[in-house]
Every structure is written in structure tokens, then in C-alpha cells.
Scaffold this motif. Structure first.
Motif, mmCIF file in Angstrom:
data_model
loop_
_atom_site.group_PDB
_atom_site.id
_atom_site.type_symbol
_atom_site.label_atom_id
_atom_site.label_comp_id
_atom_site.label_asym_id
_atom_site.label_seq_id
_atom_site.Cartn_x
_atom_site.Cartn_y
_atom_site.Cartn_z
ATOM 1 N N LEU A 231 0.874 -1.194 -0.243
ATOM 2 C CA LEU A 231 -0.011 -0.008 -0.034
ATOM 3 C C LEU A 231 0.772 1.067 0.030
ATOM 4 N N GLU A 232 2.050 1.123 0.670
ATOM 5 C CA GLU A 232 2.938 2.136 0.671
ATOM 6 C C GLU A 232 3.506 2.686 -0.555
ATOM 7 N N GLN A 233 3.730 1.719 -1.249
ATOM 8 C CA GLN A 233 4.252 1.954 -2.851
ATOM 9 C C GLN A 233 3.087 2.532 -3.714
ATOM 10 N N LYS A 234 1.761 2.129 -3.419
ATOM 11 C CA LYS A 234 0.801 2.754 -4.419
ATOM 12 C C LYS A 234 0.840 4.152 -3.738
ATOM 13 N N LYS A 235 0.742 4.435 -2.482
ATOM 14 C CA LYS A 235 0.595 5.843 -1.822
ATOM 15 C C LYS A 235 1.770 6.630 -2.419
ATOM 16 N N ARG A 236 3.245 6.347 -2.667
ATOM 17 C CA ARG A 236 4.302 6.926 -3.374
ATOM 18 C C ARG A 236 3.794 7.499 -4.743
ATOM 19 N N ARG A 237 3.088 6.472 -5.589
ATOM 20 C CA ARG A 237 2.708 7.045 -6.838
ATOM 21 C C ARG A 237 1.951 8.086 -6.807
ATOM 22 N N ARG A 238 0.939 7.924 -5.759
ATOM 23 C CA ARG A 238 -0.246 8.958 -5.627
ATOM 24 C C ARG A 238 0.349 10.117 -5.374
ATOM 25 N N ARG A 239 1.376 10.152 -4.252
ATOM 26 C CA ARG A 239 2.063 11.687 -3.827
ATOM 27 C C ARG A 239 2.745 12.214 -5.045
ATOM 28 N N ALA A 240 3.437 11.371 -5.718
ATOM 29 C CA ALA A 240 4.178 12.161 -6.784
ATOM 30 C C ALA A 240 3.289 12.917 -7.833
ATOM 31 N N THR A 241 2.155 12.240 -8.162
ATOM 32 C CA THR A 241 1.007 12.655 -9.018
ATOM 33 C C THR A 241 0.711 14.059 -8.547
ATOM 34 N N LYS A 242 0.159 14.025 -7.381
ATOM 35 C CA LYS A 242 -0.597 15.048 -6.504
ATOM 36 C C LYS A 242 0.311 16.108 -6.503
ATOM 37 N N LYS A 243 1.725 15.961 -6.255
ATOM 38 C CA LYS A 243 2.657 17.057 -5.861
ATOM 39 C C LYS A 243 2.815 17.828 -7.008
ATOM 40 N N ILE A 244 2.779 17.304 -8.236
ATOM 41 C CA ILE A 244 3.117 17.894 -9.487
ATOM 42 C C ILE A 244 1.896 18.418 -9.855
ATOM 43 N N CYS A 245 0.651 17.983 -9.524
ATOM 44 C CA CYS A 245 -0.721 18.708 -9.832
ATOM 45 C C CYS A 245 -0.703 19.900 -9.125
ATOM 46 N N ILE A 246 -0.197 19.667 -7.766
ATOM 47 C CA ILE A 246 -0.101 20.976 -6.983
ATOM 48 C C ILE A 246 0.773 22.027 -7.753
ATOM 49 N N PHE A 247 2.159 21.964 -7.864
ATOM 50 C CA PHE A 247 2.818 22.779 -8.466
ATOM 51 C C PHE A 247 2.353 23.367 -9.731
ATOM 52 N N ILE A 248 1.714 22.627 -10.686
ATOM 53 C CA ILE A 248 1.296 23.185 -11.916
ATOM 54 C C ILE A 248 -0.176 23.795 -11.831
ATOM 55 N N GLY A 249 -0.892 23.170 -10.902
ATOM 56 C CA GLY A 249 -2.388 23.601 -10.821
ATOM 57 C C GLY A 249 -2.349 25.121 -9.935
ATOM 58 N N SER A 250 -1.368 25.040 -8.859
ATOM 59 C CA SER A 250 -1.577 26.189 -8.210
ATOM 60 C C SER A 250 -0.881 27.578 -8.991
ATOM 61 N N PHE A 251 -0.016 27.250 -9.835
ATOM 62 C CA PHE A 251 0.449 28.469 -10.848
ATOM 63 C C PHE A 251 -0.563 28.725 -11.712
ATOM 64 N N VAL A 252 -1.239 28.115 -12.451
ATOM 65 C CA VAL A 252 -2.399 28.477 -13.415
ATOM 66 C C VAL A 252 -3.482 28.928 -12.552
#
Length: 347
Positions: A231-252
Motif C-alpha cells: 500500500l505504501e508503494q501505491k501511496k508514493r505513486r499517488r503522492r508524486a502525481t499529487k505534488k506535480i498537480c499542485i505545482f502546476i495547478g496552483s501556478f495556473v
């Protein structure tokens, strides 16, 4: 004064308080922590926080004054200075975010050559370019007398007077300015972070395969621990996607409404609603309040620096967080250590 104006005034005050406190905490972490100072991204974060603090103490109060009094704050010279700083600081923050994304891209995509490509000297050169780039557009607006109080945004910013006959030149300047700041920064953010995401997902898949294979060999641990590791492996994949969405999404989310509004008002027949103009400006200001949390304060190094600082202020002895770990956390840690050892043996 209606409820919407009261809401906008309170919104600016809240954004200013959060921005000032959060960015000052970032500077304190940078000053007190040798670990934070030793990292190359700390240079970009330091520059970003410094610009955000200046925006908070110079631009936000003048906008608040414009919302309350509906007039130019403190005379022509002060308004021209604030207009210059508005253009300079906003451009600098965008380019600082782009520099941070380039740093992450090199670190993830070219990890073996990161230390040679991203030295402190190279980071200083990138920050210097951001300053020169910002200074060029800011000085151009001042020299062409395109800095004044804009009632549509209740702010001192780049503005063309009604009786100014150089509308054509102003349209070209505004278009080039936003293309070289917002559009360029957004392109760099999307390109670098999407590359980072692709590489991160590729490595996650490889790690998942190795983890599943090694966990099958670990017959001496409880099945629930194996399940938590997966489950921790799956959470890491989701965290990577979530962080990048936050970086780009907050800018836009924070910059796009304001930039689109500024480009839309170049059409003579379009008149920007005052409330919408102020809201779009508040979105830009909200980026200054969110940047410390997006890029620094939620990271482990900054949490550790703040934790040690608070302990020093309170006169307590520093102690690690591992001493308060729960049994499940210890099991997960042991599981991770075993998996890592097996990986090393395989290689």
C-alpha cells in the motif's frame, strides 16, 4: 460599502498575514539550518520567499488602500514605485518557480550528473537572470510612463492612461511581457514536471516489481506488514502525481485569471469589472501565501529546522521523531530495510 468589498478587504488582510508569517518562517529555516542552506533549491526558495515578502509589505497594503478609499495611495511617486515593484516581483516569482522545476527535472532525470550541473554557482546565475529579466520589463514600463493606479484592480500596476495615444505600443509590450513571463514559466513547469512524472512512474513500476518479488521471499514477517508495504508503494505513486498537480495547478489557478484579464482589457470595447479585477489580483497575492507550503514548509528538512528552532526557543533538548514512532511504523521501517538489503544483494 457592501458585503463584497468587506470580504475583499478581509481576504487581502488574511492573505497578507499568512504570506508574511509563512515566508518569514522559510527565511528563518534557511538562516538557522545548514542542511537547508547546503541544498541548491534553497537558493531559489530563498529568492522566492524574499520576493513574496516584498509583495506582502508593499503591494498588498496599497491594494487594500485602493479597495477601501477607491483612489491612488499616497501620491504619484509612491504609486509609480509600487507599480515598478509589482511588475518586478511578480515576474521574479514566476521565474523562480520555473527555476525550481528545472532543478527538480535535472535531479530526477539526470541524477548522476546533478551535482555537476546544479552547483550553487549555477543556481546564482539562474537567479541573476531572473532579476535581470524582471528588471528589464519593469524599467521599460517606467520609462514609457505605463505605470499608474488602475481602478479596475485597485492597484498601482502597469496601466495605460485614457488619453495616451500609444495604445499600439502598449498592446505589444503587454503581449510580449506576459509571453516572456507567464507563458514561458508555464511551459517550463509543464515540460519539466511532466518529464519528472514520467521518470518517477517508470522507477515506481520497477520498484513495485522488485518489492513484490522480495516480499514473497520474506516468509518470516506478518502478512499485514507485507500488505502495508504494498500500500505504501501505491501511496508514493499517488503522492508524486499529487505534488506535480499542485505545482502546476496552483501556478495556473493563481496567475492565469489575472493574465487573461490583462490581455482581455487590451481590446478597447472591453471594460473590466472592478470586483473581478480585484479578485484576480487577490489570486495573484494568494500565490505568495501558498508558495511556502507548496515548496518548503511541508518538506522534512524545513519541518526539522522549525522543530529544532522551537525546541531551542523553549529551552528543550532536541530529540528525534523516531523516538515517538508507533509499533506499526517500526514494522514498516523494518520491512523497508529488509527490502532494501535484498535489493542491494540482487544488484
Amino acid at each position: 460599502m457592501n458585503l463584497l468589498e468587506i470580504f475583499l478587504e478581509l481576504l487581502i488582510v488574511v492573505i497578507a498575514v499568512v504570506s508574511l508569517v509563512a515566508n518569514l518562517l522559510v527565511l528563518v529555516c534557511f538562516t538557522c539550518s545548514a542542511q537547508v542552506r547546503a541544498q541548491v533549491p534553497g537558493i531559489f526558495i530563498m529568492n522566492l520567499s524574499f520576493c513574496n515578502i516584498l509583495i506582502t509589505v508593499l503591494n498588498m497594503p496599497s491594494t487594500l488602500f485602493g479597495v477601501v478609499k477607491r483612489q491612488k495611495p499616497f501620491g504619484d511617486h509612491f504609486c509609480q514605485t509600487v507599480s515598478f515593484m509589482d511588475t518586478f516581483l511578480t515576474t521574479n516569482t514566476m521565474l523562480s518557480m520555473a527555476a525550481l522545476s528545472i532543478d527538480r527535472w535535472i535531479a530526477v532525470v539526470f541524477p548522476l550528473t546533478y551535482s555537476s550541473k546544479m552547483r550553487l554557482k549555477n543556481a546564482a546565475l539562474m537567479v541573476s537572470y531572473a532579476w535581470l529579466h524582471s528588471l528589464a520589463f519593469s524599467l521599460a514600463a517606467v520609462l514609457l510612463s505605463w505605470v499608474d493606479y488602475s481602478p479596475a484592480y485597485a492597484s498601482c500596476t502597469v496601466h495605460l492612461g485614457d488619453d495616451d495615444g500609444s495604445r499600439g505600443h502598449f498592446i505589444v509590450f503587454t503581449t510580449v511581457f506576459h509571453a516572456c513571463t507567464f507563458a514561458l514559466s508555464l511551459f517550463i513547469l509543464c515540460f519539466t514536471y511532466l518529464k519528472v512524472l514520467l521518470v518517477a512512474r517508470f522507477h515506481c513500476k520497477r520498484i513495485d516489481v522488485i518489492t513484490v518479488q522480495t516480499l514473497m521471499l520474506l516468509v518470516d514477517i506478518h502478512p499485514s506488514v507485507k500488505q502495508r508495504c504494498l500500500l505504501e508503494q501505491k501511496k508514493r505513486r499517488r503522492r508524486a502525481t499529487k505534488k506535480i498537480c499542485i505545482f502546476i495547478g496552483s501556478f495556473v489557478l493563481c496567475f492565469a485569471p489575472y493574465v487573461i484579464t490583462r490581455l482581455t482589457e487590451l481590446t478597447p470595447s472591453v471594460k473590466i469589472d472592478r470586483y473581478w479585477g480585484i479578485i484576480s489580483k487577490c489570486l495573484v497575492y494568494s500565490k505568495a501565501a501558498s508558495d511556502p507550503f507548496v515548496y518548503s514548509l511541508l518538506r522534512q528538512q524545513y519541518k526539522k529546522a522549525l522543530f529544532e528552532l522551537f525546541n531551542r526557543i523553549l529551552g528543550r533538548d532536541s530529540y528525534t521523531l523516531s523516538g515517538h514512532s508507533s509499533p506499526s511504523d517500526m514494522e514498516n521501517e523494518c520491512c523497508s530495510q529488509r527490502v532494501n538489503k535484498l535489493k542491494e544483494n540482487c544488484h
